[in-house]
Write a protein that holds these residues in place. Structure first.
Motif, mmCIF file in Angstrom:
data_model
loop_
_atom_site.group_PDB
_atom_site.id
_atom_site.type_symbol
_atom_site.label_atom_id
_atom_site.label_comp_id
_atom_site.label_asym_id
_atom_site.label_seq_id
_atom_site.Cartn_x
_atom_site.Cartn_y
_atom_site.Cartn_z
ATOM 1 N N HIS A 225 0.838 -1.207 0.000
ATOM 2 C CA HIS A 225 0.000 0.000 0.000
ATOM 3 C C HIS A 225 0.872 1.256 0.000
ATOM 4 O O HIS A 225 0.482 2.295 0.536
ATOM 5 C CB HIS A 225 -0.914 -0.006 1.227
ATOM 6 N N ALA A 226 2.074 1.162 -0.621
ATOM 7 C CA ALA A 226 3.020 2.289 -0.597
ATOM 8 C C ALA A 226 2.428 3.536 -1.250
ATOM 9 O O ALA A 226 2.574 4.659 -0.719
ATOM 10 C CB ALA A 226 4.316 1.878 -1.295
ATOM 11 N N ASP A 227 1.765 3.429 -2.398
ATOM 12 C CA ASP A 227 1.223 4.594 -3.102
ATOM 13 C C ASP A 227 0.219 5.326 -2.230
ATOM 14 O O ASP A 227 0.253 6.551 -2.091
ATOM 15 C CB ASP A 227 0.582 4.140 -4.417
ATOM 16 N N ARG A 228 -0.663 4.541 -1.615
ATOM 17 C CA ARG A 228 -1.687 5.165 -0.756
ATOM 18 C C ARG A 228 -1.056 5.809 0.469
ATOM 19 O O ARG A 228 -1.445 6.903 0.889
ATOM 20 C CB ARG A 228 -2.684 4.087 -0.340
ATOM 21 N N LEU A 229 -0.053 5.154 1.029
ATOM 22 C CA LEU A 229 0.616 5.702 2.223
ATOM 23 C C LEU A 229 1.365 6.992 1.877
ATOM 24 O O LEU A 229 1.379 7.952 2.655
ATOM 25 C CB LEU A 229 1.587 4.665 2.807
ATOM 26 N N LEU A 230 2.002 7.007 0.692
ATOM 27 C CA LEU A 230 2.723 8.220 0.268
ATOM 28 C C LEU A 230 1.760 9.394 0.098
ATOM 29 O O LEU A 230 2.044 10.525 0.526
ATOM 30 C CB LEU A 230 3.465 7.949 -1.046
ATOM 31 N N ARG A 231 0.638 9.140 -0.551
ATOM 32 C CA ARG A 231 -0.331 10.229 -0.745
ATOM 33 C C ARG A 231 -0.852 10.736 0.587
ATOM 34 O O ARG A 231 -0.980 11.956 0.802
ATOM 35 C CB ARG A 231 -1.500 9.740 -1.613
ATOM 36 N N TYR A 292 8.802 9.979 7.164
ATOM 37 C CA TYR A 292 8.098 8.716 6.873
ATOM 38 C C TYR A 292 7.923 8.533 5.367
ATOM 39 O O TYR A 292 8.127 7.441 4.836
ATOM 40 C CB TYR A 292 6.729 8.712 7.566
ATOM 41 N N ALA A 293 7.547 9.630 4.702
ATOM 42 C CA ALA A 293 7.315 9.565 3.250
ATOM 43 C C ALA A 293 8.592 9.202 2.503
ATOM 44 O O ALA A 293 8.551 8.519 1.468
ATOM 45 C CB ALA A 293 6.753 10.888 2.745
ATOM 46 N N ARG A 294 9.749 9.677 3.023
ATOM 47 C CA ARG A 294 11.004 9.359 2.348
ATOM 48 C C ARG A 294 11.331 7.850 2.452
ATOM 49 O O ARG A 294 12.000 7.294 1.608
ATOM 50 C CB ARG A 294 12.153 10.183 2.941
ATOM 51 N N LYS A 295 10.859 7.231 3.560
ATOM 52 C CA LYS A 295 11.134 5.792 3.755
ATOM 53 C C LYS A 295 10.234 4.919 2.897
ATOM 54 O O LYS A 295 10.604 3.807 2.528
ATOM 55 C CB LYS A 295 10.939 5.409 5.230
ATOM 56 N N VAL A 296 8.989 5.384 2.684
ATOM 57 C CA VAL A 296 8.045 4.593 1.891
ATOM 58 C C VAL A 296 8.401 4.738 0.426
ATOM 59 O O VAL A 296 8.443 5.850 -0.111
ATOM 60 C CB VAL A 296 6.596 5.043 2.148
ATOM 61 N N ALA A 297 8.662 3.570 -0.163
ATOM 62 C CA ALA A 297 9.066 3.612 -1.572
ATOM 63 C C ALA A 297 8.274 2.575 -2.338
ATOM 64 O O ALA A 297 7.889 1.526 -1.802
ATOM 65 C CB ALA A 297 10.556 3.347 -1.705
ATOM 66 N N LEU A 298 8.052 2.825 -3.563
ATOM 67 C CA LEU A 298 7.421 1.859 -4.456
ATOM 68 C C LEU A 298 8.521 0.914 -4.938
ATOM 69 O O LEU A 298 9.373 1.288 -5.734
ATOM 70 C CB LEU A 298 6.766 2.582 -5.632
ATOM 71 N N ASP A 299 8.541 -0.342 -4.356
ATOM 72 C CA ASP A 299 9.636 -1.276 -4.636
ATOM 73 C C ASP A 299 9.046 -2.656 -4.942
ATOM 74 O O ASP A 299 8.974 -3.534 -4.068
ATOM 75 C CB ASP A 299 10.585 -1.342 -3.446
ATOM 76 N N PRO A 300 8.622 -2.901 -6.157
ATOM 77 C CA PRO A 300 8.027 -4.185 -6.523
ATOM 78 C C PRO A 300 8.973 -5.360 -6.307
ATOM 79 O O PRO A 300 8.538 -6.466 -5.954
ATOM 80 C CB PRO A 300 7.687 -4.011 -8.006
#
Length: 586
Positions: A225-231, A292-300
């Motif tokens: 859920h990285a995209d949602r968490l980033l937003r 927090y946002a810097r830690k959350v990454a989209l990493d498939p």
């Protein structure tokens, strides 16, 4: 010795108290008068099982109490210690032992020794050695050759040796079981090694660590859920601080206006202070959201790794630690056990060799103990044979001889584990014991079970008992566990005339310096009593009661006359009774 017996509400006895003396105590009376109840009462204080139907009709409970006077307080202490009631700090103060049994109508039974509540098993151990009971039912044990081994061991004082053989036999059995298990393990060693090695490699290939599953699941949810968490985090940070006209700027403007107003009213100061603190916390919250946002990454790729790892761990858990509260710890424990078994398999051949040596040592020890016991039995058998033969001759069986046969147990078919040097080892040793009798000169020895005469059997039983009483010890002098009281319940069954008189003389001889209680129907035996009691039954108010009364000289003449002449007591039977008493006194 037994000095006093008190009975209440037992069968047809409502209440009685009887005092016994040293020497020969004889109890006589009509059949059915209650002599067997007296023996039953003694059995209860010696540890026999109780039954509700013993309680007198209409009463709630029966009670039996016996007072034993022993040699000294140390004797009392030994009896109490045998039942687990010993107290080194408080040794017995007197040489008296009081045993009490209470039986309720509901079938419950309680036992007390010197006022202390004991179990039936404790009572049996405490009472051991207080009395030796010989009754007609013992004829059955005499006829059963299986009981002869125990009788010989008791006579020869070999019970400790029997216990040692039993312990060494148990040790041999344990060693045999351990060796069999080790051999079975060795027989399947190759397949088991392959299986355990595969399982160990399977667990090690994944390499689980404690708490890993929970950590991986949290990280996987974050990546999924990285995209949602980033937003969510970025939008919140912008609204709080990052954009023009943010909440932080508005709070700053509000604070400036309130600070100006504070010059007009100092009461606003704490409110302004709280607002400024809120502004600072709001800025810190915004910066935390930015971090927090810097830690959350989209990493498939990382998400794929996590799914693969969780799948591998889950497969191990299902295979080796299903339903465990801490699956990773369960996996590691299973790995440790697999590794331990692998190590034991590596040492299996050495273990088998070690256990073979241990079993051999156990076999040698058991055989040595059994042979020592067998030698002791052979010695005791010779002594018992000689002593009983002597006793039988004094009981009117001059041509008879008694033999105790001791021979080796034959190996059972298919029982190679218990066969040692051509003999079979059991928990009781390597011997088969059987008591034999040669009834007359020139006849062959026959097992007691093949003796038809009840009179002969009664005399053999009495001779055996006499051989084990004080003054009747074997030549080895090793007879143990002598009772302070010997009870003979109608062992005169099947005899009469001169033999009865001989039995009476023998009972008096046995009672010299000891205490004997004999129940008899025969006058020629009763005349030898030092103390004579009569059991009599009466009916009053529709109830039957039994009582036991001591007899004086005149009463003894009447009782002996009744026993000699039957229901009709005449002058002639009284003269016969008086003569029998005079002859016995001489």
């Amino acid at each position: 010795m037994l000095s006093c017996l008190r009975i209440r509400n037992l069968a047809i006895i409502d209440s009685l108290e009887i005092s016994f003396g040293p020497g020969l105590n004889v109890v006589t009376g009509e059949t059915g008068a209650g002599k067997s109840i007296l023996i039953g009462a003694l059995g209860l204080v010696l540890g026999d099982k109780a039954h509700a139907d013993l309680v007198r009709t209409g009463e709630s409970q029966a009670e039996i109490e016996a007072l034993f006077e022993l040699e000294d307080p140390a004797s009392v202490t030994r009896h109490l210690e045998r039942g687990g009631l010993g107290d080194e700090d408080e040794p017995a103060a007197s040489a008296e032992l009081v045993v009490r049994r209470v039986i309720s109508r509901e079938g419950r039974s309680r036992a007390y020794v010197n006022g202390r509540l004991v179990t039936l098993a404790q009572l049996e151990r405490i009472a051991r050695g207080l009395a030796s009971v010989s009754s007609q039912h013992e004829h059955h044990s005499l006829l059963d050759a299986k009981s002869h081994l125990g009788q010989l061991d008791a006579f020869g004082g070999l019970l400790d040796d029997v216990a040692r053989v039993g312990a060494s036999y148990d040790a041999l059995q344990r060693a045999s079981v351990a060796l069999a298990d080790a051999r079975a393990l060795l027989a399947g060693k190759t397949e088991r090694l392959d299986l355990l090695s595969f399982q160990l490699h399977e667990i090690d290939a994944v390499g689980p660590r404690p708490g890993e599953l929970a950590e991986l699941r949290v990280e996987r949810e974050r990546l999924r859920h990285a995209d949602r968490l980033l937003r969510a985090a970025g939008g919140a940070e912008q609204a709080l601080y990052g954009r023009d006209g943010s909440i932080s700027e508005e709070l700053g403007a509000i604070g400036a206006r309130l600070r100006e107003a504070m010059a007009l009213d100092p009461a606003l100061e704490p409110i302004v202070s709280d607002l400024e603190s809120a502004s600072v916390e709001l800025v810190e919250t915004a910066r935390a959201l930015e971090r927090y946002a810097r830690k959350v990454a989209l990493d498939p790729e990382r998400l794929a790794e996590l799914d693969e790892r969780l799948h591998a761990l889950g497969r191990l858990v299902r295979k080796y630690a299903d339903d465990a509260e801490a699956p990773e710890a369960a996996l590691l424990d299973r790995r440790a056990r697999i590794a331990e078994e692998l190590a034991s398999l590596d040492l299996a051949e050495d273990t088998v060799a070690t256990l073979e040596r241990a079993r051999g040592e156990a076999r040698d020890a058991a055989l040595a103990a059994a042979r020592a016991l067998s030698a002791g039995r052979a010695e005791a058998a010779r002594a018992l044979s000689r002593r009983v033969t002597e006793e039988l001759r004094t009981l009117g069986m001059a041509g008879a001889s008694f033999e105790v046969s001791v021979r080796a147990l034959e190996p059972s078919r298919g029982a190679s584990e218990s066969s040692i040097d051509g003999v079979r080892l059991s928990r009781s040793g390597i011997d088969l014991v059987e008591m034999m009798l040669v009834p007359n000169v020139g006849e062959e020895a026959r097992p007691l079970a093949r003796i038809a005469s009840g009179g002969e059997l009664s005399r053999v039983l009495l001779a055996l008992k006499c051989a084990s009483l004080p003054g009747g010890a074997s030549a080895s002098g090793r007879v143990e566990g002598r009772a302070s009281l010997s009870i003979f319940d109608e062992v005169d069954a099947g005899v009469g005339g001169a033999i009865a008189e001989t039995i009476g003389q023998k009972l008096r001889e046995v009672a010299r310096g000891n205490q004997v209680l004999a129940i008899t129907h025969l006058g020629p035996i009763a005349v030898y009593a030092d103390h004579h009691f009569r059991v009599q039954k009466s009916t009053a108010a529709g109830r039957t009661r039994s009582e036991i009364v001591p007899l004086g000289d005149a009463e003894r003449v009447e009782e002996i006359a009744r026993m000699v002449g039957g229901l009709a007591v005449t002058k002639k039977t009284r003269e016969v009774a008086a003569e029998l008493l005079r002859a016995a006194s001489r």
